[in-house]
Motif scaffolding. Structure first.
Motif, PDB file in Angstrom:
ATOM      1  N   ASP A  12     -49.158  11.525 -61.213  1.00  0.00           N
ATOM      2  CA  ASP A  12     -48.973  12.963 -61.364  1.00  0.00           C
ATOM      3  C   ASP A  12     -48.212  13.518 -60.161  1.00  0.00           C
ATOM      4  OD1 ASP A  12     -50.913  13.215 -59.244  1.00  0.00           O
ATOM      5  OD2 ASP A  12     -52.454  12.921 -60.769  1.00  0.00           O
ATOM      6  N   VAL A  13     -47.900  14.824 -60.243  1.00  0.00           N
ATOM      7  CA  VAL A  13     -47.109  15.473 -59.200  1.00  0.00           C
ATOM      8  C   VAL A  13     -47.867  15.520 -57.877  1.00  0.00           C
ATOM      9  CG1 VAL A  13     -46.008  17.628 -58.505  1.00  0.00           C
ATOM     10  CG2 VAL A  13     -45.823  16.842 -60.871  1.00  0.00           C
ATOM     11  N   THR A  14     -49.166  15.710 -57.942  1.00  0.00           N
ATOM     12  CA  THR A  14     -49.966  15.795 -56.714  1.00  0.00           C
ATOM     13  C   THR A  14     -49.865  14.497 -55.911  1.00  0.00           C
ATOM     14  OG1 THR A  14     -51.518  17.311 -57.767  1.00  0.00           O
ATOM     15  CG2 THR A  14     -52.274  16.170 -55.775  1.00  0.00           C
ATOM     16  N   THR A  15     -49.996  13.384 -56.613  1.00  0.00           N
ATOM     17  CA  THR A  15     -49.883  12.087 -55.944  1.00  0.00           C
ATOM     18  C   THR A  15     -48.478  11.878 -55.395  1.00  0.00           C
ATOM     19  OG1 THR A  15     -51.504  11.209 -57.510  1.00  0.00           O
ATOM     20  CG2 THR A  15     -50.286   9.615 -56.196  1.00  0.00           C
ATOM     21  N   LEU A  16     -47.472  12.336 -56.145  1.00  0.00           N
ATOM     22  CA  LEU A  16     -46.084  12.223 -55.680  1.00  0.00           C
ATOM     23  C   LEU A  16     -45.895  12.970 -54.364  1.00  0.00           C
ATOM     24  CD1 LEU A  16     -43.079  11.537 -56.010  1.00  0.00           C
ATOM     25  CD2 LEU A  16     -42.854  13.577 -57.440  1.00  0.00           C
ATOM     26  N   MET A  17     -46.415  14.180 -54.279  1.00  0.00           N
ATOM     27  CA  MET A  17     -46.278  14.963 -53.063  1.00  0.00           C
ATOM     28  C   MET A  17     -47.007  14.296 -51.895  1.00  0.00           C
ATOM     29  SD  MET A  17     -44.335  17.263 -54.162  1.00  0.00           S
ATOM     30  CE  MET A  17     -44.291  18.388 -52.760  1.00  0.00           C
ATOM     31  N   GLU A  18     -48.171  13.701 -52.169  1.00  0.00           N
ATOM     32  CA  GLU A  18     -48.918  13.011 -51.117  1.00  0.00           C
ATOM     33  C   GLU A  18     -48.123  11.803 -50.597  1.00  0.00           C
ATOM     34  OE1 GLU A  18     -52.569  12.004 -52.971  1.00  0.00           O
ATOM     35  OE2 GLU A  18     -53.447  14.029 -52.806  1.00  0.00           O
ATOM     36  N   LYS A  19     -47.513  11.047 -51.528  1.00  0.00           N
ATOM     37  CA  LYS A  19     -46.710   9.882 -51.132  1.00  0.00           C
ATOM     38  C   LYS A  19     -45.514  10.303 -50.285  1.00  0.00           C
ATOM     39  CE  LYS A  19     -48.716   6.329 -53.265  1.00  0.00           C
ATOM     40  NZ  LYS A  19     -49.131   5.084 -52.556  1.00  0.00           N
ATOM     41  N   LEU A  20     -44.851  11.361 -50.693  1.00  0.00           N
ATOM     42  CA  LEU A  20     -43.691  11.857 -49.943  1.00  0.00           C
ATOM     43  C   LEU A  20     -44.106  12.307 -48.550  1.00  0.00           C
ATOM     44  CD1 LEU A  20     -41.773  13.876 -52.702  1.00  0.00           C
ATOM     45  CD2 LEU A  20     -41.131  11.668 -51.720  1.00  0.00           C
ATOM     46  N   ALA A  21     -45.262  12.955 -48.455  1.00  0.00           N
ATOM     47  CA  ALA A  21     -45.757  13.410 -47.159  1.00  0.00           C
ATOM     48  C   ALA A  21     -46.097  12.222 -46.263  1.00  0.00           C
ATOM     49  CB  ALA A  21     -46.985  14.289 -47.356  1.00  0.00           C
ATOM     50  N   GLU A  22     -46.681  11.154 -46.844  1.00  0.00           N
ATOM     51  CA  GLU A  22     -47.019   9.966 -46.075  1.00  0.00           C
ATOM     52  C   GLU A  22     -45.769   9.310 -45.466  1.00  0.00           C
ATOM     53  OE1 GLU A  22     -49.051   7.276 -48.590  1.00  0.00           O
ATOM     54  OE2 GLU A  22     -50.816   8.563 -48.884  1.00  0.00           O
ATOM     55  N   LYS A  23     -44.658   9.343 -46.207  1.00  0.00           N
ATOM     56  CA  LYS A  23     -43.432   8.715 -45.734  1.00  0.00           C
ATOM     57  C   LYS A  23     -42.580   9.645 -44.896  1.00  0.00           C
ATOM     58  CE  LYS A  23     -43.244   5.523 -49.671  1.00  0.00           C
ATOM     59  NZ  LYS A  23     -43.480   4.294 -48.854  1.00  0.00           N
ATOM     60  N   GLY A  24     -43.076  10.856 -44.652  1.00  0.00           N
ATOM     61  CA  GLY A  24     -42.355  11.787 -43.789  1.00  0.00           C
ATOM     62  C   GLY A  24     -41.168  12.457 -44.437  1.00  0.00           C
ATOM     63  N   HIS A  25     -41.160  12.537 -45.769  1.00  0.00           N
ATOM     64  CA  HIS A  25     -40.047  13.165 -46.490  1.00  0.00           C
ATOM     65  C   HIS A  25     -40.300  14.642 -46.767  1.00  0.00           C
ATOM     66  CE1 HIS A  25     -38.300   9.285 -46.728  1.00  0.00           C
ATOM     67  NE2 HIS A  25     -39.131   8.802 -47.642  1.00  0.00           N
ATOM     68  N   LEU A  26     -41.436  15.150 -46.355  1.00  0.00           N
ATOM     69  CA  LEU A  26     -41.728  16.568 -46.573  1.00  0.00           C
ATOM     70  C   LEU A  26     -41.957  17.256 -45.232  1.00  0.00           C
ATOM     71  CD1 LEU A  26     -44.167  16.515 -49.644  1.00  0.00           C
ATOM     72  CD2 LEU A  26     -41.738  17.160 -49.601  1.00  0.00           C
TER      73      LEU A  26
END
Length: 214
Positions: free
Chosen positions: A200-214
């Motif tokens: 889902d979108v929530t998990t996508l945002m968490e993954k992006l945040a973990e990789k420093g893309h947000l």
């Protein structure tokens, strides 16, 4: 330059009634390419022989210098070259030659039409097609779609064997073909990591945040 492209374009100029001279730089095997162009309708050939083994290091600057000497000798109205070589993919010879001659250029030409001493050229560019007009004499490079080559018939193949091929060499033309560029290293690009599937979108945002893309 890829001789097949130039052969297509050169043969298409026959309707002008001008003499067609085809030239190639390379080892002895280059004469086969010249003979093919002669069988397709060119009038005579020029072979600038480069010793086998050194032709792989024949760079665009050297080729442009050789052709500039041939232009001085032959005084053509139009020089047509292939767009780019199939080995180094450089796409530089036409531009270098036009600069040396101080002639207008039309690169990547897919359509060429002559009118009132000028050429109207359709160029294939990243954004689509571009139409330009250049005066003669000029240098153009042939795109794959410029002309459909005619097939060489057996009688024309036999006639081509009798047509003249003038043999020259870079030294006789006063051209130094020593390489100006050296390849220091070639490496493969980094291997791309496999992507992750997320529910889902929530998990996508968490993954992006973990990789420093947000």
């Amino acid at each position: 330059n890829e001789p097949r492209y130039a052969t297509k374009a050169v043969v298409s100029t026959q309707s002008t009634g001008k003499e067609i001279v085809v030239a190639s730089c390379g080892p002895a095997q280059s004469q086969e390419t010249i003979r093919t162009a002669l069988a397709m309708g060119a009038d005579r050939g020029i072979h600038v022989e480069v010793p086998a083994g050194t032709d792989a290091n024949l760079q665009p600057l050297a080729v442009a210098k050789i052709f500039s000497k041939l232009v001085e000798k032959e005084k053509p109205d139009l020089v047509i070259l292939g767009k780019q070589a199939i080995d180094d993919d450089a796409n530089q010879t036409t531009q270098l030659l036009a600069g040396m001659l101080d002639w207008p250029q039309g690169t990547m030409a897919s359509v060429v039409a002559a009118k009132d001493g000028n050429l109207t050229i359709t160029r294939e560019i990243d954004g689509g097609l571009e139409d330009i007009s250049v005066s003669l004499p000029a240098v153009i490079s042939a795109d794959l779609r410029l002309n459909e080559p005619r097939y060489a018939t057996l009688p024309n193949i036999m006639k081509a064997k009798k047509k003249k091929i003038e043999k020259l060499n870079p030294e006789g033309l006063g051209v130094d073909i020593s390489p100006r560029l050296k390849i220091l290293n070639v490496v493969d690009p980094p291997v791309r990591q496999a992507g992750d599937k997320v529910p889902d979108v929530t998990t996508l945002m968490e993954k992006l945040a973990e990789k420093g893309h947000l």
